[in-house]
Design a protein around this motif. Structure first.
Motif, PDB file in Angstrom:
ATOM      1  N   TYR A 173       0.830  -1.202   0.000  1.00 15.28           N
ATOM      2  CA  TYR A 173       0.000   0.000   0.000  1.00 15.28           C
ATOM      3  C   TYR A 173       0.869   1.258   0.000  1.00 15.28           C
ATOM      4  O   TYR A 173       0.541   2.252  -0.665  1.00 15.28           O
ATOM      5  N   ASP A 174       1.979   1.223   0.734  1.00 12.47           N
ATOM      6  CA  ASP A 174       2.874   2.378   0.790  1.00 12.47           C
ATOM      7  C   ASP A 174       3.439   2.698  -0.599  1.00 12.47           C
ATOM      8  O   ASP A 174       3.527   3.872  -0.996  1.00 12.47           O
ATOM      9  N   LEU A 175       3.820   1.643  -1.328  1.00  9.61           N
ATOM     10  CA  LEU A 175       4.344   1.851  -2.678  1.00  9.61           C
ATOM     11  C   LEU A 175       3.251   2.343  -3.624  1.00  9.61           C
ATOM     12  O   LEU A 175       3.500   3.188  -4.492  1.00  9.61           O
ATOM     13  N   LEU A 176       2.047   1.822  -3.446  1.00  8.82           N
ATOM     14  CA  LEU A 176       0.920   2.291  -4.263  1.00  8.82           C
ATOM     15  C   LEU A 176       0.639   3.765  -3.974  1.00  8.82           C
ATOM     16  O   LEU A 176       0.380   4.549  -4.895  1.00  8.82           O
ATOM     17  N   SER A 177       0.695   4.156  -2.711  1.00  8.73           N
ATOM     18  CA  SER A 177       0.459   5.548  -2.326  1.00  8.73           C
ATOM     19  C   SER A 177       1.526   6.467  -2.907  1.00  8.73           C
ATOM     20  O   SER A 177       1.235   7.598  -3.331  1.00  8.73           O
ATOM     21  N   GLU A 178       2.763   5.979  -2.923  1.00 11.44           N
ATOM     22  CA  GLU A 178       3.854   6.761  -3.515  1.00 11.44           C
ATOM     23  C   GLU A 178       3.587   6.986  -5.008  1.00 11.44           C
ATOM     24  O   GLU A 178       3.745   8.103  -5.513  1.00 11.44           O
ATOM     25  N   ASP A 219       5.712  -2.734  -9.137  1.00 16.56           N
ATOM     26  CA  ASP A 219       5.595  -3.880 -10.044  1.00 16.56           C
ATOM     27  C   ASP A 219       6.602  -4.964  -9.680  1.00 16.56           C
ATOM     28  O   ASP A 219       6.274  -6.159  -9.689  1.00 16.56           O
ATOM     29  N   SER A 220       7.815  -4.569  -9.328  1.00 13.80           N
ATOM     30  CA  SER A 220       8.849  -5.530  -8.937  1.00 13.80           C
ATOM     31  C   SER A 220       8.478  -6.248  -7.645  1.00 13.80           C
ATOM     32  O   SER A 220       8.697  -7.458  -7.503  1.00 13.80           O
ATOM     33  N   LYS A 221       7.915  -5.513  -6.703  1.00 11.92           N
ATOM     34  CA  LYS A 221       7.517  -6.120  -5.424  1.00 11.92           C
ATOM     35  C   LYS A 221       6.361  -7.095  -5.632  1.00 11.92           C
ATOM     36  O   LYS A 221       6.317  -8.163  -5.019  1.00 11.92           O
ATOM     37  N   LEU A 222       5.436  -6.752  -6.500  1.00 15.68           N
ATOM     38  CA  LEU A 222       4.324  -7.653  -6.805  1.00 15.68           C
ATOM     39  C   LEU A 222       4.838  -8.916  -7.501  1.00 15.68           C
ATOM     40  O   LEU A 222       4.371 -10.021  -7.212  1.00 15.68           O
ATOM     41  N   ASP A 223       5.797  -8.761  -8.395  1.00 14.10           N
ATOM     42  CA  ASP A 223       6.386  -9.915  -9.083  1.00 14.10           C
ATOM     43  C   ASP A 223       7.101 -10.822  -8.092  1.00 14.10           C
ATOM     44  O   ASP A 223       7.007 -12.050  -8.183  1.00 14.10           O
ATOM     45  N   ALA A 224       7.842 -10.215  -7.167  1.00 13.84           N
ATOM     46  CA  ALA A 224       8.568 -10.993  -6.159  1.00 13.84           C
ATOM     47  C   ALA A 224       7.593 -11.768  -5.278  1.00 13.84           C
ATOM     48  O   ALA A 224       7.831 -12.932  -4.930  1.00 13.84           O
TER      49      ALA A 224
END
Length: 231
Positions: A173-178, A219-224
């Motif tokens: 969520y933090d990355l999405l907010s960024e 995207d990278s975090k979701l892939d991981a």
């Protein structure tokens, strides 16, 4: 209430008391032991353990389902922002090109209807603002800007609705907010050109790079996460 005999002193006592009033013998513990054999105790503990395991598994499955749904929402919002950012990039590129071509009288089939008087491709506007006014009043351009504003509004509504199911999902969520914060700046910038050509071009470059950086991080975090889940 029934009258029973104390197993220790033989006195008549109530079956409701915890200890014998005469000798202090612990009657409740005695009754529990008498009613529950070692086999029953083991079976009861096992049953509790099974029930607890089933409850944990059910809770775990529910938590996993909620997390997967959350991640799907995160990815969907991120991709939606990417699509709208692509539209914003297109608008900014055209604005920048019209601005530059008018000032430097560069001929381009993409901009002559804005940069030259009556779109003749010969007589450039003396004031670049006239070229930008032509651009901003263009039907196709205004439709694109309206689309960006509408999509920005829709994404903002979805961001308000999203719910974080667990602490493990907070980093996503933090990355999405960024990404969302940069997206808002980008969309607003694309629909409201200000400053000089130089400052506009630099701001556009920064927003474009920052947005793609934020998108790629998420995207990278979701892939991981997906790779870890599939192992």
């Amino acid at each position: 209430m029934a009258i029973i005999l104390c197993p220790e002193c033989g006195k008549e006592i109530s079956d409701k008391v915890k200890t014998c009033p005469s000798c202090g013998y612990p009657l409740r513990a005695s009754r529990i032991k008498a009613h529950l054999s070692p086999q029953k105790i083991v079976a009861a503990v096992a049953a509790v353990a099974v029930i607890g395991s089933v409850g944990y598994i059910a809770h775990s499955n529910n938590a996993t389902a909620s997390e997967e749904q959350f991640l799907e929402e995160v990815q969907s919002l991120s991709v939606s922002m990417l699509g709208t950012a692509a539209d914003a990039e297109e608008v900014c590129n055209l604005t920048q090109q019209v601005w530059s071509d008018c000032i430097f009288e560069n001929f381009s089939m993409d901009t002559i209807k804005y940069t030259t008087e009556n779109g003749d491709g010969i007589h450039y506007h003396d004031d670049f603002n006239d070229a930008l006014i032509q651009l901003f009043s263009d039907e196709e351009y205004t439709a694109k800007v309206s689309g960006i504003q509408r999509e920005q509004s829709d994404i903002s509504v979805e961001m308000e609705r999203i719910d974080i199911p667990s602490k493990e999902m907070q980093p996503f969520y933090d990355l999405l907010s960024e990404e969302y914060d940069i997206f808002l700046d980008f969309a607003s910038f694309a629909t409201n050109a200000t400053g000089t050509l130089e400052s506009y071009s630099e701001k556009f470059r920064q927003l474009d790079e920052n947005f793609m950086g934020a998108y790629n991080k998420l995207d990278s975090k979701l892939d991981a996460r997906e790779s870890l889940t599939n192992e």
